[in-house]
Write a protein that holds these residues in place. Structure first.
Motif, PDB file in Angstrom:
ATOM      1  N   PRO A 105     -28.477   7.124 -56.916  1.00  0.00           N
ATOM      2  CA  PRO A 105     -27.760   6.665 -58.118  1.00  0.00           C
ATOM      3  C   PRO A 105     -26.246   6.892 -58.033  1.00  0.00           C
ATOM      4  O   PRO A 105     -25.466   6.042 -58.473  1.00  0.00           O
ATOM      5  CB  PRO A 105     -28.383   7.508 -59.238  1.00  0.00           C
ATOM      6  CG  PRO A 105     -29.740   7.862 -58.742  1.00  0.00           C
ATOM      7  CD  PRO A 105     -29.560   8.067 -57.257  1.00  0.00           C
ATOM      8  N   LEU A 148     -24.878   4.189 -55.754  1.00  0.00           N
ATOM      9  CA  LEU A 148     -24.861   2.900 -56.437  1.00  0.00           C
ATOM     10  C   LEU A 148     -23.731   2.831 -57.455  1.00  0.00           C
ATOM     11  O   LEU A 148     -23.069   1.784 -57.599  1.00  0.00           O
ATOM     12  CB  LEU A 148     -26.214   2.640 -57.100  1.00  0.00           C
ATOM     13  CG  LEU A 148     -27.375   2.355 -56.146  1.00  0.00           C
ATOM     14  CD1 LEU A 148     -28.704   2.339 -56.899  1.00  0.00           C
ATOM     15  CD2 LEU A 148     -27.177   1.040 -55.399  1.00  0.00           C
ATOM     16  N   ASP A 149     -23.487   3.923 -58.149  1.00  0.00           N
ATOM     17  CA  ASP A 149     -22.361   3.974 -59.094  1.00  0.00           C
ATOM     18  C   ASP A 149     -21.039   3.740 -58.372  1.00  0.00           C
ATOM     19  O   ASP A 149     -20.164   3.001 -58.860  1.00  0.00           O
ATOM     20  CB  ASP A 149     -22.319   5.330 -59.803  1.00  0.00           C
ATOM     21  CG  ASP A 149     -23.447   5.526 -60.812  1.00  0.00           C
ATOM     22  OD1 ASP A 149     -24.093   4.528 -61.193  1.00  0.00           O
ATOM     23  OD2 ASP A 149     -23.681   6.683 -61.202  1.00  0.00           O
ATOM     24  N   LYS A 165     -20.718   0.114 -57.184  1.00  0.00           N
ATOM     25  CA  LYS A 165     -20.473  -0.751 -58.348  1.00  0.00           C
ATOM     26  C   LYS A 165     -19.030  -0.631 -58.828  1.00  0.00           C
ATOM     27  O   LYS A 165     -18.387  -1.634 -59.168  1.00  0.00           O
ATOM     28  CB  LYS A 165     -21.446  -0.389 -59.468  1.00  0.00           C
ATOM     29  CG  LYS A 165     -21.363  -1.315 -60.676  1.00  0.00           C
ATOM     30  CD  LYS A 165     -22.423  -0.950 -61.702  1.00  0.00           C
ATOM     31  CE  LYS A 165     -22.379  -1.903 -62.894  1.00  0.00           C
ATOM     32  NZ  LYS A 165     -23.428  -1.575 -63.895  1.00  0.00           N
ATOM     33  N   GLN A 208     -37.476   2.261 -59.925  1.00  0.00           N
ATOM     34  CA  GLN A 208     -36.329   1.922 -60.757  1.00  0.00           C
ATOM     35  C   GLN A 208     -35.050   1.825 -59.925  1.00  0.00           C
ATOM     36  O   GLN A 208     -34.164   1.018 -60.229  1.00  0.00           O
ATOM     37  CB  GLN A 208     -36.164   2.952 -61.891  1.00  0.00           C
ATOM     38  CG  GLN A 208     -35.648   4.318 -61.478  1.00  0.00           C
ATOM     39  CD  GLN A 208     -36.688   5.219 -60.806  1.00  0.00           C
ATOM     40  OE1 GLN A 208     -37.850   4.827 -60.627  1.00  0.00           O
ATOM     41  NE2 GLN A 208     -36.277   6.433 -60.445  1.00  0.00           N
ATOM     42  N   LEU A 209     -34.959   2.635 -58.853  1.00  0.00           N
ATOM     43  CA  LEU A 209     -33.788   2.568 -57.983  1.00  0.00           C
ATOM     44  C   LEU A 209     -33.814   1.304 -57.124  1.00  0.00           C
ATOM     45  O   LEU A 209     -32.774   0.692 -56.871  1.00  0.00           O
ATOM     46  CB  LEU A 209     -33.718   3.811 -57.098  1.00  0.00           C
ATOM     47  CG  LEU A 209     -33.416   5.124 -57.830  1.00  0.00           C
ATOM     48  CD1 LEU A 209     -33.468   6.303 -56.868  1.00  0.00           C
ATOM     49  CD2 LEU A 209     -32.041   5.062 -58.500  1.00  0.00           C
ATOM     50  N   LYS A 259     -35.232  -1.502 -57.982  1.00  0.00           N
ATOM     51  CA  LYS A 259     -34.902  -2.595 -58.899  1.00  0.00           C
ATOM     52  C   LYS A 259     -33.412  -2.644 -59.169  1.00  0.00           C
ATOM     53  O   LYS A 259     -32.804  -3.725 -59.221  1.00  0.00           O
ATOM     54  CB  LYS A 259     -35.677  -2.400 -60.216  1.00  0.00           C
ATOM     55  CG  LYS A 259     -35.529  -3.550 -61.197  1.00  0.00           C
ATOM     56  CD  LYS A 259     -36.141  -4.828 -60.645  1.00  0.00           C
ATOM     57  CE  LYS A 259     -36.083  -5.932 -61.672  1.00  0.00           C
ATOM     58  NZ  LYS A 259     -36.582  -7.233 -61.100  1.00  0.00           N
ATOM     59  N   ARG A 260     -32.792  -1.490 -59.324  1.00  0.00           N
ATOM     60  CA  ARG A 260     -31.352  -1.460 -59.572  1.00  0.00           C
ATOM     61  C   ARG A 260     -30.577  -2.017 -58.380  1.00  0.00           C
ATOM     62  O   ARG A 260     -29.604  -2.758 -58.564  1.00  0.00           O
ATOM     63  CB  ARG A 260     -30.897  -0.022 -59.870  1.00  0.00           C
ATOM     64  CG  ARG A 260     -29.403   0.048 -60.164  1.00  0.00           C
ATOM     65  CD  ARG A 260     -28.907   1.456 -60.434  1.00  0.00           C
ATOM     66  NE  ARG A 260     -27.456   1.440 -60.504  1.00  0.00           N
ATOM     67  CZ  ARG A 260     -26.690   2.520 -60.635  1.00  0.00           C
ATOM     68  NH1 ARG A 260     -27.253   3.719 -60.747  1.00  0.00           N
ATOM     69  NH2 ARG A 260     -25.371   2.418 -60.656  1.00  0.00           N
ATOM     70  N   GLN A 305     -31.483  -4.305 -56.336  1.00  0.00           N
ATOM     71  CA  GLN A 305     -31.588  -5.759 -56.383  1.00  0.00           C
ATOM     72  C   GLN A 305     -30.709  -6.333 -57.488  1.00  0.00           C
ATOM     73  O   GLN A 305     -29.986  -7.318 -57.269  1.00  0.00           O
ATOM     74  CB  GLN A 305     -33.036  -6.176 -56.618  1.00  0.00           C
ATOM     75  CG  GLN A 305     -33.229  -7.687 -56.627  1.00  0.00           C
ATOM     76  CD  GLN A 305     -34.437  -8.100 -57.465  1.00  0.00           C
ATOM     77  OE1 GLN A 305     -34.759  -7.469 -58.469  1.00  0.00           O
ATOM     78  NE2 GLN A 305     -35.110  -9.141 -57.028  1.00  0.00           N
ATOM     79  N   GLU A 306     -30.752  -5.738 -58.665  1.00  0.00           N
ATOM     80  CA  GLU A 306     -30.000  -6.265 -59.806  1.00  0.00           C
ATOM     81  C   GLU A 306     -28.496  -6.211 -59.580  1.00  0.00           C
ATOM     82  O   GLU A 306     -27.751  -7.039 -60.116  1.00  0.00           O
ATOM     83  CB  GLU A 306     -30.365  -5.474 -61.072  1.00  0.00           C
ATOM     84  CG  GLU A 306     -31.792  -5.739 -61.554  1.00  0.00           C
ATOM     85  CD  GLU A 306     -32.189  -4.851 -62.713  1.00  0.00           C
ATOM     86  OE1 GLU A 306     -31.488  -3.839 -62.968  1.00  0.00           O
ATOM     87  OE2 GLU A 306     -33.210  -5.157 -63.358  1.00  0.00           O
ATOM     88  N   GLU A 307     -28.046  -5.264 -58.753  1.00  0.00           N
ATOM     89  CA  GLU A 307     -26.614  -5.126 -58.503  1.00  0.00           C
ATOM     90  C   GLU A 307     -26.172  -5.852 -57.239  1.00  0.00           C
ATOM     91  O   GLU A 307     -25.025  -5.690 -56.800  1.00  0.00           O
ATOM     92  CB  GLU A 307     -26.250  -3.637 -58.472  1.00  0.00           C
ATOM     93  CG  GLU A 307     -26.478  -2.983 -59.834  1.00  0.00           C
ATOM     94  CD  GLU A 307     -26.097  -1.521 -59.909  1.00  0.00           C
ATOM     95  OE1 GLU A 307     -25.612  -0.960 -58.890  1.00  0.00           O
ATOM     96  OE2 GLU A 307     -26.277  -0.926 -60.991  1.00  0.00           O
ATOM     97  N   THR A 312     -39.361  -6.081 -56.810  1.00  0.00           N
ATOM     98  CA  THR A 312     -38.211  -6.998 -56.915  1.00  0.00           C
ATOM     99  C   THR A 312     -38.592  -8.466 -57.057  1.00  0.00           C
ATOM    100  O   THR A 312     -37.759  -9.281 -57.461  1.00  0.00           O
ATOM    101  CB  THR A 312     -37.314  -6.866 -55.675  1.00  0.00           C
ATOM    102  OG1 THR A 312     -38.034  -7.333 -54.509  1.00  0.00           O
ATOM    103  CG2 THR A 312     -36.888  -5.412 -55.459  1.00  0.00           C
TER     104      THR A 312
END
Length: 240
Positions: free
Chosen positions: A53, A56-57, A60, A80-81, A83-84, A86-88, A125
């Protein structure tokens, strides 16, 4: 011949020799982009619930997309990580179901593990991964079979960031030195694997923070592996 000698012979023929030959010749693997100023940051061994996380922060914050090669069991534990990622906009690839050298995995078990890992990521995903990096870059005689389903991605620079004693200043220097056209850089967002230091990813994240704020990184075009391959293909098509 005793059992130890036989085992060593099998490892050499099945694993070490193919690894040396394939990595030296580059046959069937992707290990460098051909796009000017393009650099791909890649991260192995995750996801990790503490360090990923933070990473990823940071990515981003600086608008940088990367490629993550995930261990199947960890992806299952931390959907959840995944998925994050992929979303980012990050690429997601495979790094075996468990972090085990391919020198010690025979074809049916390797294929089964990759299948399970791909299934896990696809369930999270909705997209099936097509990139694969074996742990430690260890290949074997069935690498050519694996190539039928995945693009095997290696690297131009592996910086030793899994060792905490390397320190942030030395890692920053290595990162700057590795910023070359078409570079594929290996880093690690988990310190849980064999031979790694548990807190080493903390230094990696600090080093990246310094790199992103440095002049050396401002002219870099950060790309995912898929973007790097697409840019190269587009350039080749124009040349024709």
């Amino acid at each position: 011949m005793n059992w130890l000698a036989l085992f060593l012979c099998v490892v050499i023929v099945y694993g070490i020799v193919p690894t040396v030959v394939i990595r030296q010749t580059g046959i069937g693997i992707y290990k460098r982009g051909k796009y000017t100023k393009a650099v791909a940051l890649t991260f192995d061994d995750g996801p990790n619930p503490y360090y990923t996380p933070q990473l990823l922060d940071l990515l981003k914050k600086h608008g940088i997309k990367a490629t993550f090669f995930l261990v199947g069991t960890k992806a299952k534990q931390h959907p959840q990580l995944v998925k994050r990622m992929q979303e980012e906009g990050h690429d997601i690839g495979l790094h075996n179901y468990r972090h085990i050298s391919n020198w010690f995995i025979f074809p049916p078990f390797l294929q089964r593990g990759l299948q399970k890992s791909a299934d896990i990521i696809e369930q999270i995903t909705g997209k099936r991964p097509i990139y694969y990096r074996p742990p430690w870059g260890h290949l074997n005689l069935c690498t050519w079979t694996v190539q039928k389903k995945y693009v095997i991605v290696m690297w131009t620079a592996i910086l030793g960031d899994w060792r905490e004693r390397l320190g942030v200043p030395a890692l920053v220097r290595r990162l700057k030195k590795s910023l070359k056209d078409g570079a594929i850089i290996v880093l690690h967002d988990s310190g849980e694997t064999f031979g790694a230091d548990e807190k080493a990813p903390e230094h990696m994240i600090q080093a990246l923070q310094q790199l992103f704020e440095d002049e050396a990184a401002k002219n870099v075009q950060w790309m995912t592996i898929s973007e790097m391959i697409a840019a190269q293909t587009k350039k080749q098509t124009r040349a024709i």
